[in-house]
Design a protein around this motif. Structure first.
Motif, PDB file in Angstrom:
ATOM      1  N   PHE A 234       0.822  -1.207   0.000  1.00 32.80           N
ATOM      2  CA  PHE A 234       0.000   0.000   0.000  1.00 32.80           C
ATOM      3  C   PHE A 234       0.861   1.264   0.000  1.00 32.80           C
ATOM      4  CE2 PHE A 234      -3.579  -2.564   0.323  1.00 32.80           C
ATOM      5  CZ  PHE A 234      -4.740  -1.816   0.431  1.00 32.80           C
ATOM      6  N   LEU A 235       1.931   1.249   0.756  1.00 29.53           N
ATOM      7  CA  LEU A 235       2.782   2.440   0.826  1.00 29.53           C
ATOM      8  C   LEU A 235       3.429   2.750  -0.515  1.00 29.53           C
ATOM      9  CD1 LEU A 235       4.615   2.006   4.259  1.00 29.53           C
ATOM     10  CD2 LEU A 235       2.771   3.607   3.703  1.00 29.53           C
ATOM     11  N   MET A 236       3.770   1.733  -1.290  1.00 29.70           N
ATOM     12  CA  MET A 236       4.555   1.931  -2.503  1.00 29.70           C
ATOM     13  C   MET A 236       3.721   2.303  -3.727  1.00 29.70           C
ATOM     14  SD  MET A 236       7.702   1.764  -1.703  1.00 29.70           S
ATOM     15  CE  MET A 236       8.361   1.762  -3.361  1.00 29.70           C
ATOM     16  N   GLU A 237       2.404   2.192  -3.647  1.00 27.11           N
ATOM     17  CA  GLU A 237       1.547   2.600  -4.754  1.00 27.11           C
ATOM     18  C   GLU A 237       0.812   3.877  -4.360  1.00 27.11           C
ATOM     19  OE1 GLU A 237       1.263   1.648  -7.782  1.00 27.11           O
ATOM     20  OE2 GLU A 237       2.559  -0.127  -7.676  1.00 27.11           O
ATOM     21  N   PRO A 238       1.021   4.983  -5.092  1.00 28.53           N
ATOM     22  CA  PRO A 238       0.483   6.285  -4.670  1.00 28.53           C
ATOM     23  C   PRO A 238      -0.994   6.296  -4.311  1.00 28.53           C
ATOM     24  CG  PRO A 238       1.983   6.577  -6.499  1.00 28.53           C
ATOM     25  CD  PRO A 238       1.819   5.097  -6.323  1.00 28.53           C
ATOM     26  N   GLU A 239      -1.845   5.686  -5.143  1.00 29.89           N
ATOM     27  CA  GLU A 239      -3.272   5.733  -4.847  1.00 29.89           C
ATOM     28  C   GLU A 239      -3.609   4.912  -3.610  1.00 29.89           C
ATOM     29  OE1 GLU A 239      -7.590   5.327  -7.050  1.00 29.89           O
ATOM     30  OE2 GLU A 239      -5.745   5.360  -8.211  1.00 29.89           O
ATOM     31  N   PHE A 240      -2.976   3.754  -3.464  1.00 35.75           N
ATOM     32  CA  PHE A 240      -3.181   2.952  -2.261  1.00 35.75           C
ATOM     33  C   PHE A 240      -2.676   3.708  -1.034  1.00 35.75           C
ATOM     34  CE2 PHE A 240      -3.026  -1.508  -4.423  1.00 35.75           C
ATOM     35  CZ  PHE A 240      -4.122  -1.153  -5.188  1.00 35.75           C
ATOM     36  N   HIS A 241      -1.527   4.364  -1.192  1.00 35.68           N
ATOM     37  CA  HIS A 241      -0.931   5.123  -0.095  1.00 35.68           C
ATOM     38  C   HIS A 241      -1.899   6.192   0.392  1.00 35.68           C
ATOM     39  CE1 HIS A 241       3.080   6.748   1.667  1.00 35.68           C
ATOM     40  NE2 HIS A 241       2.071   7.220   2.360  1.00 35.68           N
ATOM     41  N   ARG A 242      -2.479   6.925  -0.540  1.00 35.65           N
ATOM     42  CA  ARG A 242      -3.427   7.977  -0.160  1.00 35.65           C
ATOM     43  C   ARG A 242      -4.659   7.387   0.517  1.00 35.65           C
ATOM     44  NH1 ARG A 242      -1.636   9.972  -5.270  1.00 35.65           N
ATOM     45  NH2 ARG A 242      -3.452   9.064  -6.335  1.00 35.65           N
ATOM     46  N   SER A 243      -5.139   6.248   0.024  1.00 36.09           N
ATOM     47  CA  SER A 243      -6.316   5.621   0.649  1.00 36.09           C
ATOM     48  C   SER A 243      -5.987   5.146   2.061  1.00 36.09           C
ATOM     49  CB  SER A 243      -6.804   4.452  -0.201  1.00 36.09           C
ATOM     50  OG  SER A 243      -5.974   3.313  -0.051  1.00 36.09           O
ATOM     51  N   LEU A 244      -4.756   4.680   2.260  1.00 43.88           N
ATOM     52  CA  LEU A 244      -4.332   4.219   3.579  1.00 43.88           C
ATOM     53  C   LEU A 244      -4.309   5.380   4.562  1.00 43.88           C
ATOM     54  CD1 LEU A 244      -3.270   1.926   5.348  1.00 43.88           C
ATOM     55  CD2 LEU A 244      -0.979   2.391   4.472  1.00 43.88           C
ATOM     56  N   VAL A 245      -3.753   6.505   4.135  1.00 45.45           N
ATOM     57  CA  VAL A 245      -3.709   7.689   4.991  1.00 45.45           C
ATOM     58  C   VAL A 245      -5.127   8.178   5.295  1.00 45.45           C
ATOM     59  CG1 VAL A 245      -2.985  10.111   5.122  1.00 45.45           C
ATOM     60  CG2 VAL A 245      -1.417   8.384   4.207  1.00 45.45           C
ATOM     61  N   ASP A 246      -5.970   8.218   4.273  1.00 48.86           N
ATOM     62  CA  ASP A 246      -7.350   8.683   4.460  1.00 48.86           C
ATOM     63  C   ASP A 246      -8.138   7.783   5.399  1.00 48.86           C
ATOM     64  OD1 ASP A 246      -6.821  10.744   2.723  1.00 48.86           O
ATOM     65  OD2 ASP A 246      -7.793   9.801   0.994  1.00 48.86           O
ATOM     66  N   SER A 247      -7.812   6.493   5.401  1.00 47.70           N
ATOM     67  CA  SER A 247      -8.576   5.540   6.213  1.00 47.70           C
ATOM     68  C   SER A 247      -8.315   5.694   7.699  1.00 47.70           C
ATOM     69  CB  SER A 247      -8.248   4.108   5.789  1.00 47.70           C
ATOM     70  OG  SER A 247      -6.943   3.729   6.219  1.00 47.70           O
ATOM     71  N   LEU A 248      -7.213   6.320   8.070  1.00 46.11           N
ATOM     72  CA  LEU A 248      -6.849   6.419   9.482  1.00 46.11           C
ATOM     73  C   LEU A 248      -7.898   7.156  10.301  1.00 46.11           C
ATOM     74  CD1 LEU A 248      -3.030   7.220   9.155  1.00 46.11           C
ATOM     75  CD2 LEU A 248      -4.057   5.097   9.992  1.00 46.11           C
ATOM     76  N   SER A 249      -8.493   8.191   9.709  1.00 48.17           N
ATOM     77  CA  SER A 249      -9.447   9.004  10.456  1.00 48.17           C
ATOM     78  C   SER A 249     -10.711   8.230  10.829  1.00 48.17           C
ATOM     79  CB  SER A 249      -9.820  10.252   9.647  1.00 48.17           C
ATOM     80  OG  SER A 249     -10.437   9.884   8.420  1.00 48.17           O
ATOM     81  N   ALA A 250     -10.981   7.145  10.132  1.00 48.24           N
ATOM     82  CA  ALA A 250     -12.187   6.360  10.401  1.00 48.24           C
ATOM     83  C   ALA A 250     -11.979   5.331  11.513  1.00 48.24           C
ATOM     84  CB  ALA A 250     -12.643   5.655   9.124  1.00 48.24           C
ATOM     85  N   LEU A 251     -10.735   5.162  11.971  1.00 47.83           N
ATOM     86  CA  LEU A 251     -10.442   4.166  13.002  1.00 47.83           C
ATOM     87  C   LEU A 251     -10.587   4.760  14.385  1.00 47.83           C
ATOM     88  CD1 LEU A 251      -7.197   2.598  11.461  1.00 47.83           C
ATOM     89  CD2 LEU A 251      -9.544   1.738  11.264  1.00 47.83           C
ATOM     90  N   ASP A 252     -10.828   3.914  15.380  1.00 48.13           N
ATOM     91  CA  ASP A 252     -10.824   4.409  16.753  1.00 48.13           C
ATOM     92  C   ASP A 252      -9.389   4.750  17.139  1.00 48.13           C
ATOM     93  OD1 ASP A 252      -9.442   2.077  17.973  1.00 48.13           O
ATOM     94  OD2 ASP A 252     -11.304   1.007  17.611  1.00 48.13           O
ATOM     95  N   SER A 253      -9.217   5.454  18.234  1.00 47.88           N
ATOM     96  CA  SER A 253      -7.909   6.012  18.586  1.00 47.88           C
ATOM     97  C   SER A 253      -6.843   4.941  18.774  1.00 47.88           C
ATOM     98  CB  SER A 253      -8.014   6.872  19.851  1.00 47.88           C
ATOM     99  OG  SER A 253      -8.511   6.096  20.936  1.00 47.88           O
TER     100      SER A 253
END
Length: 280
Positions: A215-234
Motif C-alpha cells: 500500500f505504501l509503494m503505490e500512490p493511490e493505495f498510499h493515499r487511501s491508507l492515509v485517508d482511512s486512518l481518520s475512520a479508526l478508533d484512537s
C-alpha cells in the motif's frame, strides 16, 4: 479486483484489495533455485516488439535485475509455469519497469534481489499464484495480478533476508505479533479490518508487513491508507500509524536513507517516476 477502487466505500475498497482467494493471492516460498537460466531467450528480443528490448534494458542496465521466463528446479516445492507469450511478457515488463523505478538502485543491491521471472500459469503445488518470492533473490510472477504485488514480494525478500533493529526474521515476527497481535486467519469477507490493510495481512506478521509495504509503494493505495486512518478508533489508529512508521524505517535502512520522508511525500503526490532518482 477493481484496478483502482473508484466508487467504493473505504471498507469495501480495502476489502476488495485483500484478494479474493488465497490460492490466487500473493505467496512466499523459501527454497533454493538451481540451474536457473541466465536470461530471457533471445527469441523474445530478436526484434523490438512492443518495447520489449527497451523495458528489459531499463530494468537490467538501470537496476541490475535479470528478467527470466522459466522455472528453476526447486527442492521440496513444486513451482510450475510456462514461458509467457510476447504480449504477456510485454505487459509484465511494463509492470516491472514501473515498480522498480520507485526504488533507488542501492535498495536492490543491499538486499540481494537478482531479478524477476515471468511465467504463464504460475503455480505452487498446483495452486495458482500472482507472485512468489524465492530465497534465491528472484521474484516469480504470473502475467496478471493485483496492483502492487511486486512491492509485496520485494518486501518479503528483504524482510526475511536480513537483520532489522538487530532482530532476525523469527524474532521480528514475534516482536510484531506481540505489539500488534495477529488474527492468523484468512477471511476474504471480513469488513472489520481494523489495523490490517487487507485480510491477507491478518494471516501472519510477515504478510501484514508486506501488505502495508504494498500500500505504501503505490500512490493511490498510499493515499487511501492515509485517508482511512481518520475512520479508526484512537487505539487502532495509533497501532496502524506505528506499523506504517516501522515499515518506513525498514525502507530507509535498506536504501541507505534515500527513502526518507521527502520521498514518501513525493511518492504519495505521484512525483516518483523513472527520472526521480537522477534529481535527488
Amino acid at each position: 479486483m477493481p484496478e483502482q477502487g473508484r466508487g467504493l466505500s473505504r471498507k469495501d475498497f480495502l476489502k476488495a484489495l485483500g484478494l479474493g482467494s488465497i490460492a490466487t493471492g500473493l505467496g512466499l516460498i523459501f527454497e533454493h533455485a538451481y540451474n536457473y537460466v541466465p536470461s530471457v531467450s533471445d527469441r523474445y528480443f530478436s526484434a523490438d516488439l512492443n518495447g520489449l528490448i527497451e523495458d528489459r534494458d531499463f530494468v537490467k542496465n538501470g537496476y541490475g535485475l535479470e528478467i527470466y521466463t522459466s522455472v528453476p528446479p526447486l527442492a521440496q516445492r513444486e513451482i510450475t509455469g510456462t514461458a509467457p507469450s510476447n504480449q504477456e511478457l510485454s505487459v509484465s515488463l511494463r509492470e516491472i519497469r514501473s515498480a522498480v523505478s520507485k526504488y533507488p538502485l542501492n535498495y536492490f543491491m543491499n538486499n540481494g534481489i537478482r531479478g524477476v521471472s515471468v511465467m504463464a500459469g504460475l503455480k505452487n503445488g498446483g495452486v495458482g499464484f500472482a507472485g512468489i518470492a524465492l530465497r534465491s533473490g528472484i521474484v516469480a510472477i504470473s502475467p496478471m495480478g493485483p496492483l502492487g504485488r511486486l512491492h509485496h514480494e520485494f518486501y518479503h525478500l528483504t524482510d526475511e533476508g536480513g537483520l532489522v533493529q538487530g532482530l532476525d526474521s523469527w524474532l521480528r515476527n514475534s516482536r510484531w505479533e506481540g505489539m500488534f497481535g495477529c488474527k492468523c486467519e484468512y477471511d476474504q469477507d471480513r469488513t472489520d479490518l481494523g489495523i490490517y490493510v487487507t485480510s491477507l495481512g491478518a494471516i501472519h506478521p510477515r504478510e501484514d508487513r508486506a501488505e502495508i509495504a504494498r500500500f505504501l509503494m503505490e500512490p493511490e493505495f498510499h493515499r487511501s491508507l492515509v485517508d482511512s486512518l481518520s475512520a479508526l478508533d484512537s487505539r487502532a489508529q495509533e497501532e496502524l500509524v506505528l506499523k506504517i512508521a516501522e515499515i518506513k524505517e525498514h525502507y530507509a535502512l535498506w536504501s541507505d536513507g534515500r527513502m526518507d520522508e521527502q520521498y514518501w511525500t513525493d511518492l504519495r503526490n505521484g512525483l516518483v517516476g523513472e527520472d526521480y532518482w537522477k534529481d535527488r
